[in-house]
Scaffold this active site. Structure first.
Site, short mmCIF file in Angstrom:
data_model
loop_
_atom_site.label_atom_id
_atom_site.label_comp_id
_atom_site.label_asym_id
_atom_site.label_seq_id
_atom_site.Cartn_x
_atom_site.Cartn_y
_atom_site.Cartn_z
N GLY A 93 53.38 -12.32 -8.36
CA GLY A 93 52.06 -12.41 -8.98
C GLY A 93 51.73 -11.31 -9.98
O GLY A 93 50.64 -11.30 -10.54
N SER A 108 56.99 -14.88 -13.32
CA SER A 108 56.38 -15.72 -14.35
C SER A 108 55.48 -14.92 -15.28
O SER A 108 55.23 -15.34 -16.40
CB SER A 108 55.56 -16.82 -13.68
N LYS A 126 69.34 -15.46 -7.81
CA LYS A 126 68.81 -15.89 -6.51
C LYS A 126 69.71 -16.94 -5.86
O LYS A 126 70.27 -17.80 -6.55
CB LYS A 126 67.41 -16.50 -6.69
N GLY A 157 54.68 -16.92 -8.86
CA GLY A 157 54.29 -17.96 -9.80
C GLY A 157 52.80 -18.23 -9.86
O GLY A 157 52.38 -19.20 -10.49
N ASP A 178 62.29 -11.57 -14.42
CA ASP A 178 62.84 -12.92 -14.28
C ASP A 178 63.12 -13.50 -15.66
O ASP A 178 62.24 -13.45 -16.53
CB ASP A 178 61.83 -13.85 -13.59
#
Lengths: 212, 323
Positions: free
Chosen positions: B241, B263, B104, B176, B47
């Site tokens: 995660g 993240s 996205k 996240g 990301d």
């Protein structure tokens, strides 16, 4: 050299459609009734033991940066220079080339194996929306169309004097052969047609015979 | 054929036939869409929110980048409605890196997806990280030339998305949070469900396969194909995660084809090193020594601290559960 009758084919196992190439080799061996083992290779000592090597499709930047660790690049370079047959599909052909540049971004810091005397334009047909299927004529694998599957495919923009062009799509060069090296811009491993992998397996069998 | 073509729509609107240089070419086929996903295998999709991050990701060995307006961790903090990223940023990143670009769109938001398709992204993620735009249905993805990836928590969700045209599946996890536990739950769930239908298939018990198809609200054909293959008929990545190299190795060892890191990289304090380390651990997931070396490259004090997944205000994984 060992006297074993089976040839050992490795598929570079860093990233990309590794299992698909393993399956294509198995299919080729079955159709040829040839005795071949096929395994994923990631370490230099494994690369030393192979009779032939396939560099799969995937992202060439990722594969070449992973090949750069553990000193795999010089081993690959040496084995190919010694005459070990190698087949590079898409990303694999890019890694084998002397030089590659991206259609939009231009030259990159990518590390090459470099034994194949061609210049490659990466993403030559565009992005994923421009990925396409088209029938090809590839004389060396026999008559009858070969289904070319081009996924964010490169094309060959320059060839050296020892390089034979084995397939074109329109005006673009999409497959080449230089002695023991074959490079394709498309994915024969996805074509449900084992002819390219059979041709390669034959090269490996001949190479082993020559060494015995 | 090593790419399953089950459930594909040969005459779908997304398939484009043309004659270029007097040669017939076809774009947008199931083989090309699922084939693109196959090229991502054993890779890490990262990301990113800017050109700078995209370049760090490419340099580190990312197989593709996913462009967002905010990283999932920041989406949680900001609240409000999360939408597709700025097209200008997506275009800048497309011009700056050579690897594929994903972006996205909101679940069910057909026109965000159309915009991403004409922008030329390589894959669209119909994602629960963004606020769903349609509570009732997902996008009919066969209408698009661009391939899609969708999230799933169990086999039924995965197969429903594939029948709608998804060319790739990822676990939903809990984005996240820095906690890999939900992604682990989801991949184990999918694996166990496949094992169950596979044993029925091996027993020749078609009635049980039909029952499974009815329970999951999918066709008999896709259940039988999945049971026969012993895996999803499309590429299956882990997501949600993943924070450390060992997290990535763990999910690869559970049978995922690759990983998405959200993240975990750019919310850490050592993104470049960590990105490289996650790539190494993903490739050499079955070699604990290399995974150890990768773990050594990151400092746990610099990891995303993370969130307690039991007390979240927003459970993104529960979005888009509809049939």
């Amino acid at each position: 050299m060992s006297k074993k009758s089976s040839v050992a084919i490795g598929v570079l196992g860093f990233q990309g459609d590794i299992e698909e190439n393993v399956a294509a080799v198995k299919q080729a061996a079955k159709e040829m009734k040839a005795s071949a083992t096929v395994q994923l290779v990631r370490y230099p000592e494994e690369m030393e033991k192979m009779d032939g090597l396939i560099l799969p499709g995937g992202e060439s930047t990722v594969q070449s940066s992973l090949a750069a660790i553990q000193q795999s690049l010089p081993v690959l370079k040496k084995r190919i220079a010694e005459g070990m047959p190698v087949l590079g599909t898409c990303a694999g052909m890019i890694m084998l080339s002397r030089r590659a540049y991206d259609r939009v971004v231009g030259d990159t810091k990518q590390k090459m194996i470099g034994n194949l005397d061609i210049v490659v334009e990466r993403n030559a047909f565009g992005r994923q929306n421009d990925s396409f299927e088209a029938d090809l004529d590839i004389g060396i694998v026999g008559k009858g169309k070969f289904k070319g599957i081009f996924i964010r495919a490169p094309a060959v923009s320059e060839v050296g004097k020892d390089v034979e062009v084995i397939a074109k799509h329109g005006s673009k060069i999409v497959a080449v052969k230089q002695k023991n090296i074959i490079g394709t811009a498309f994915h024969p491993e996805l074509a449900d047609d084992a002819r390219m992998h059979k041709y390669f397996l034959k090269m490996v069998l001949d190479y082993r015979k020559g060494k015995a | 054929m090593t790419i399953s073509l089950v459930a594909s729509e040969p005459d779908a609107k997304g398939v484009k036939v043309e004659n270029a240089e007097s040669v017939r070419t076809v774009r947008g086929t199931t083989l090309l869409k699922r084939g693109f996903a196959h090229m991502q295998k054993h890779g890490v999709v990262m990301d990113v929110t800017s050109v700078e991050q995209a370049q760090i990701a490419e340099e580190a060995g990312a197989v593709a980048v996913m462009v967002l307006d905010k990283l999932p961790y920041d989406v949680r903090k900001a609240g409000g409605v999360a939408r597709t990223a700025s097209i200008k940023v997506i275009e800048e990143i497309m011009d700056a890196v050579t690897i594929p670009i994903m972006a996205k769109c909101r679940i069910g938001h057909i026109d965000e997806a159309r915009v991403l398709q004409v922008t030329g992204v390589d894959m669209i993620d119909e994602s629960e990280v963004l606020t769903p735009a349609d509570e009732e249905r997902h996008i009919w993805k066969w209408d698009f030339t661009t391939p899609f990836v969708n999230g799933a928590r169990n086999l039924g969700e995965a197969l429903r998305r594939i029948e709608e045209g998804a060319a790739m599946i990822r676990t939903k996890g809990e984005p996240g949070t820095g906690n890999v536990a939900e992604a682990v739950t989801h991949i184990r769930m999918v694996n166990n469900e496949i094992r169950r239908i596979r044993s029925h298939y091996q027993d020749g018990d078609k009635q049980e396969l039909m029952k499974a198809a009815r329970e999951m609200k999918v066709s008999y054909a896709i259940v039988e194909e999945t049971a026969k293959l012993g895996r999803l008929p499309v590429v299956n990545f882990a997501a949600g995660g993943i924070t450390t190299p060992a997290d990535a190795a763990f999910l690869m060892n559970l049978g995922c084809d690759g990983v998405f890191v959200g993240s975990g990289i750019f919310k850490s304090e050592d993104p470049a090193q960590r990105a490289r380390a996650v790539v190494l651990a993903t490739t050499f997931y079955d070699d604990p020594k290399v995974v150890r070396d990768a773990q050594k490259m990151v400092d746990e004090k610099k990891s995303l601290l993370g969130l307690d997944t039991k007390n979240l205000e927003l459970r993104m994984q529960e979005r888009g559960q509809s049939a």
